[in-house]
Enzyme design. Structure first.
Site, PDB file in Angstrom:
ATOM      1  N   GLU A 140      25.411  46.239 -22.026  1.00  0.00           N
ATOM      2  CA  GLU A 140      26.580  47.003 -22.503  1.00  0.00           C
ATOM      3  C   GLU A 140      27.428  46.113 -23.417  1.00  0.00           C
ATOM      4  O   GLU A 140      27.211  44.919 -23.536  1.00  0.00           O
ATOM      5  CB  GLU A 140      27.459  47.448 -21.316  1.00  0.00           C
ATOM      6  CG  GLU A 140      26.922  48.628 -20.512  1.00  0.00           C
ATOM      7  CD  GLU A 140      27.289  49.970 -21.118  1.00  0.00           C
ATOM      8  OE1 GLU A 140      27.793  49.998 -22.263  1.00  0.00           O
ATOM      9  OE2 GLU A 140      27.062  50.988 -20.453  1.00  0.00           O
ATOM     10  N   ARG A 163      35.937  51.487 -10.432  1.00  0.00           N
ATOM     11  CA  ARG A 163      35.864  50.193 -11.111  1.00  0.00           C
ATOM     12  C   ARG A 163      36.224  50.393 -12.577  1.00  0.00           C
ATOM     13  O   ARG A 163      36.089  51.487 -13.136  1.00  0.00           O
ATOM     14  CB  ARG A 163      34.480  49.555 -10.989  1.00  0.00           C
ATOM     15  CG  ARG A 163      33.375  50.232 -11.782  1.00  0.00           C
ATOM     16  CD  ARG A 163      32.136  49.337 -11.817  1.00  0.00           C
ATOM     17  NE  ARG A 163      31.021  49.975 -12.480  1.00  0.00           N
ATOM     18  CZ  ARG A 163      30.833  49.984 -13.801  1.00  0.00           C
ATOM     19  NH1 ARG A 163      31.712  49.408 -14.603  1.00  0.00           N
ATOM     20  NH2 ARG A 163      29.776  50.580 -14.323  1.00  0.00           N
ATOM     21  N   ASP A 168      27.840  57.404 -24.170  1.00  0.00           N
ATOM     22  CA  ASP A 168      28.138  56.190 -23.415  1.00  0.00           C
ATOM     23  C   ASP A 168      29.056  55.336 -24.296  1.00  0.00           C
ATOM     24  O   ASP A 168      30.212  55.682 -24.493  1.00  0.00           O
ATOM     25  CB  ASP A 168      26.848  55.475 -23.033  1.00  0.00           C
ATOM     26  CG  ASP A 168      27.042  54.434 -21.938  1.00  0.00           C
ATOM     27  OD1 ASP A 168      28.162  53.891 -21.825  1.00  0.00           O
ATOM     28  OD2 ASP A 168      26.092  54.139 -21.204  1.00  0.00           O
TER      29      ASP A 168
END
Length: 304
Positions: A27, A108, A205
């Site tokens: 990522e 998170r 994403d």
């Protein structure tokens, strides 16, 4: 970047694999200091590879890292679990800038981006996919604000070239949302639907904006990368290098290469690659688009 480990041509684009080993949850690609940085979120690692080296470096940070962004003095600012941290690759020093002491254990911190003035923006998520996340903002003086709550999986943070529009994707909802954003004060207006990506079969994403204001999004469920005009119209959709593209960033000396991270196994069961190069990082050449220089987060002190 050093000579590519593999190179293919797809739809007129040259695709280079630039990582030597896959990440489980690749990522947050970042072109910073003539170096490509990215993370393996689930492994708690930061990776980097400089243009003049065929070998990269890795740093074990621990926990679950959501994303990284540039900070002053060659450092990085990052999200990890319930904290915003300042990391110095030269010394290994890791300092807490913000700790969400009362945070839900099932939340998170996830995707990050800096606004054009260098404020740190971070979208949270529910580890179980429920709406436990919020959109956080932290400036260099340690002032913390919550710009939005009720986010399932916050992703796709990016801003228009002038910094006046903030974009965010809630991936399972398959939408890109936008709000008016004041670059001077950091105040955010109400979010509105900008793009409905459901007809494309996927949520976004990671995402980035090019110099023309187009939004490039990793369409994680359709193994593709989509480009949307500033008004939300679909401009193009191209195949991704692997089945689970996760995030995007322009880089290279001319900022005309699109770096693409990908997932091998997110650790949740929601994203497990079946592609032989799942988890690797790639560079796409020939898009005809260029990115923008990164802002820099400059901390003045420590906040708790």
């Amino acid at each position: 970047m050093p000579e590519a480990l593999s190179e293919t041509t797809v739809d007129g684009l040259t695709v280079h694999r630039v990582s030597s080993a896959p990440s489980d949850l690749g990522e947050s690609p970042l072109w910073w200091g003539e170096t490509l940085w990215w993370i393996d979120g689930v492994a708690g690692q930061i990776h980097c590879q400089a243009t003049n080296s065929a070998h990269g470096r890795s740093f074990d940070i621990g926990g679950h890292i959501g994303g990284i962004a540039p900070a002053s003095a060659g450092r990085l600012v990052l999200s990890r679990d319930h904290q915003v941290l300042l990391f110095d690759p030269a010394t290994g020093a890791l300092d807490a800038l913000l700790t969400l002491a009362e945070a839900d254990p099932l939340m998170r911190l996830n995707d990050v981006k800096l606004d054009r003035q260098g404020r740190f923006l971070c979208a949270g998520m529910g580890r179980d996919g429920t709406a436990r996340g919020a959109l956080h903002q932290l400036d260099g003086a340690g002032h913390h604000a919550v710009l939005r709550d009720g986010i399932r999986i916050g992703n796709g943070l990016c801003l228009s070239p002038d910094g006046g529009t903030l974009y965010m994707a809630d991936t399972p909802d398959r939408t890109i949302q936008a709000c008016d954003y004041d670059p001077d004060t950091g105040r955010a207006g109400p979010f509105r639907l900008h793009v409905d990506t459901a007809p494309l079969g996927s949520g976004v994403d990671g995402a980035t904006v090019d110099a023309a204001g187009n939004i490039w999004g990793a369409m994680i469920r359709t193994a593709s990368i989509a480009c949307f005009a500033p008004d939300g119209r679909l401009v193009t959709q191209i195949p991704a290098p692997t089945d689970l593209p996760s995030s995007l960033a322009f880089g290279g000396p001319a900022r005309d290469r699109l770096f693409v991270t990908s997932i091998r196994d997110s650790g949740t069961g929601r994203a497990v690659s079946t592609h032989p190069q799942g988890g690797h990082v790639f560079a796409l050449d020939g898009l005809g688009a260029t990115g923008l220089p990164e802002a820099v987060f400059t901390p003045e002190g420590t906040a708790t």
